[in-house]
Design a protein around this motif. Structure first.
Motif, mmCIF file in Angstrom:
data_model
loop_
_atom_site.group_PDB
_atom_site.id
_atom_site.type_symbol
_atom_site.label_atom_id
_atom_site.label_comp_id
_atom_site.label_asym_id
_atom_site.label_seq_id
_atom_site.Cartn_x
_atom_site.Cartn_y
_atom_site.Cartn_z
ATOM 1 N N ARG A 130 9.678 29.409 -31.005
ATOM 2 C CA ARG A 130 10.688 29.559 -29.954
ATOM 3 C C ARG A 130 11.888 28.652 -30.188
ATOM 4 O O ARG A 130 13.029 29.035 -29.907
ATOM 5 C CB ARG A 130 10.072 29.244 -28.590
ATOM 6 N N SER A 135 14.140 34.310 -33.065
ATOM 7 C CA SER A 135 14.534 34.785 -31.741
ATOM 8 C C SER A 135 15.839 34.148 -31.279
ATOM 9 O O SER A 135 16.587 34.751 -30.493
ATOM 10 C CB SER A 135 13.422 34.509 -30.730
ATOM 11 N N LEU A 138 18.526 36.340 -32.554
ATOM 12 C CA LEU A 138 18.614 37.569 -31.760
ATOM 13 C C LEU A 138 19.317 37.313 -30.426
ATOM 14 O O LEU A 138 20.051 38.176 -29.926
ATOM 15 C CB LEU A 138 17.218 38.137 -31.533
ATOM 16 N N VAL A 139 19.107 36.140 -29.850
ATOM 17 C CA VAL A 139 19.811 35.781 -28.616
ATOM 18 C C VAL A 139 21.302 35.646 -28.888
ATOM 19 O O VAL A 139 22.142 36.096 -28.101
ATOM 20 C CB VAL A 139 19.229 34.478 -28.026
ATOM 21 N N MET A 144 18.550 39.695 -27.356
ATOM 22 C CA MET A 144 17.532 39.134 -26.487
ATOM 23 C C MET A 144 18.208 38.247 -25.446
ATOM 24 O O MET A 144 19.296 37.703 -25.681
ATOM 25 C CB MET A 144 16.492 38.328 -27.287
ATOM 26 N N GLU A 146 16.659 35.474 -23.883
ATOM 27 C CA GLU A 146 16.320 34.081 -24.165
ATOM 28 C C GLU A 146 15.339 34.026 -25.326
ATOM 29 O O GLU A 146 14.595 34.996 -25.572
ATOM 30 C CB GLU A 146 15.710 33.412 -22.931
ATOM 31 N N THR A 148 12.123 33.370 -27.517
ATOM 32 C CA THR A 148 10.703 33.439 -27.201
ATOM 33 C C THR A 148 9.887 33.226 -28.467
ATOM 34 O O THR A 148 10.363 33.485 -29.579
ATOM 35 C CB THR A 148 10.346 34.797 -26.576
#
Length: 287
Positions: A130, A135, A138-139, A144, A146, A148
């Protein structure tokens, strides 16, 4: 000529003597000892005693360990299938490149092979985490809301095991694709087939034996994975190899660990035999 033939035969037998001794010393004898230990009885607080019993196999055939065995076989088969789906087109395109263009790709594959399972596991664990994982990218791209954690999960285990096994798949397939006559694909495209259709209907059937052998190699390799299921998955994602080590080292139950290992070896040998039978039924197939 008649005197030279027995001499050549004797030389050939002598050349096979050393590999035969190595096979006996490092496979036949250890496997025989493992089978013997699997029938022994565990001594509480000790090691084991040579008392013949079938309790170890009866325990392994229980519902819990049966599920673990089926999960391990299914996971290994899925890894091998994904490696073939990804590795076969990649290897075909790689074999059609020039020699200079092939070298960087082959060096990259060999570099992955030089990585230990520990390094691969912790690298993917970080990449899927995280705080510093993919991810966050991707945010940033708006895909996304948030960040993860993508691990521990079955997908992370599958991704890590596929990454580790894919170079083996490509390197095993590479000689067969390199020896393949380029005229096969060219003839199919001349008759109107698209490159993708020519690959699926002409190239792959011509290498059916090599694909089956590669599937077995990757399957057996994935079946022995030990660290990646622990680093990237939850306890329900652990394979039978993890339980063998747990019983042998942490539970000090060597007879039960040997019984589970016997099942793994027999499953691997069965797949090798099926692959050999598959190849024997197609003597004209090019590999």
């Amino acid at each position: 000529m008649s005197a030279a033939a027995p001499q050549r035969a004797g030389t050939g037998q002598a050349a096979l003597l050393f590999p035969g001794l190595m096979l006996a010393a490092f496979f036949v004898v250890p496997f025989g000892l493992m089978i013997a230990v699997s029938f022994f009885q565990r001594v509480p607080g000790g090691f084991y005693e040579p008392v013949f019993t079938l309790d170890n196999y009866a325990r392994f055939l229980s519902l819990f360990f049966g599920r673990v065995l089926l999960f391990s076989l299914g996971l290994s088969a899925l890894v091998a299938l994904i490696c073939l789906v990804v590795g076969a087109p990649f290897t075909y395109l790689l074999s059609r490149m020039g020699r200079r263009a092939q070298v960087p790709w082959l060096v990259a594959l060999l570099s992955v092979l030089s990585l230990s399972e520990v390094i691969i596991g912790f690298s993917w664990s970080t990449l899927l985490s995280r705080t510093a994982g993919v991810s966050n990218l991707l945010v940033a791209l708006g895909l996304m809301v948030e960040p993860t954690a993508l691990t521990p999960s079955l997908g992370a285990v599958l991704l890590g095991m596929t990454y580790q096994a894919l170079p083996y798949c490509v390197l095993v397939l590479y000689p067969s694709f390199s020896r393949l006559d380029p005229a096969l694909g060219e003839a199919a495209e001349t008759l109107g087939a698209s490159p993708a259709r020519a690959f699926l209907t002409v190239i792959l059937p011509a290498l059916r034996g090599a694909l089956a052998a590669t599937f077995v190699v990757v399957f057996v390799f994935a079946l022995g994975s030990y660290l990646l299921p622990q680093l990237l998955g939850r306890p329900q994602h652990w394979t039978i190899s993890v339980l063998v080590t747990d019983q042998a080292i942490y539970q000090s139950n060597m007879p039960f660990a040997a019984a589970m290992a016997v099942f793994l070896v027999l499953a691997s040998m069965l797949l090798v035999a099926l692959s050999a039978l598959f190849g024997a039924r197609r003597p004209g197939a090019r590999a």
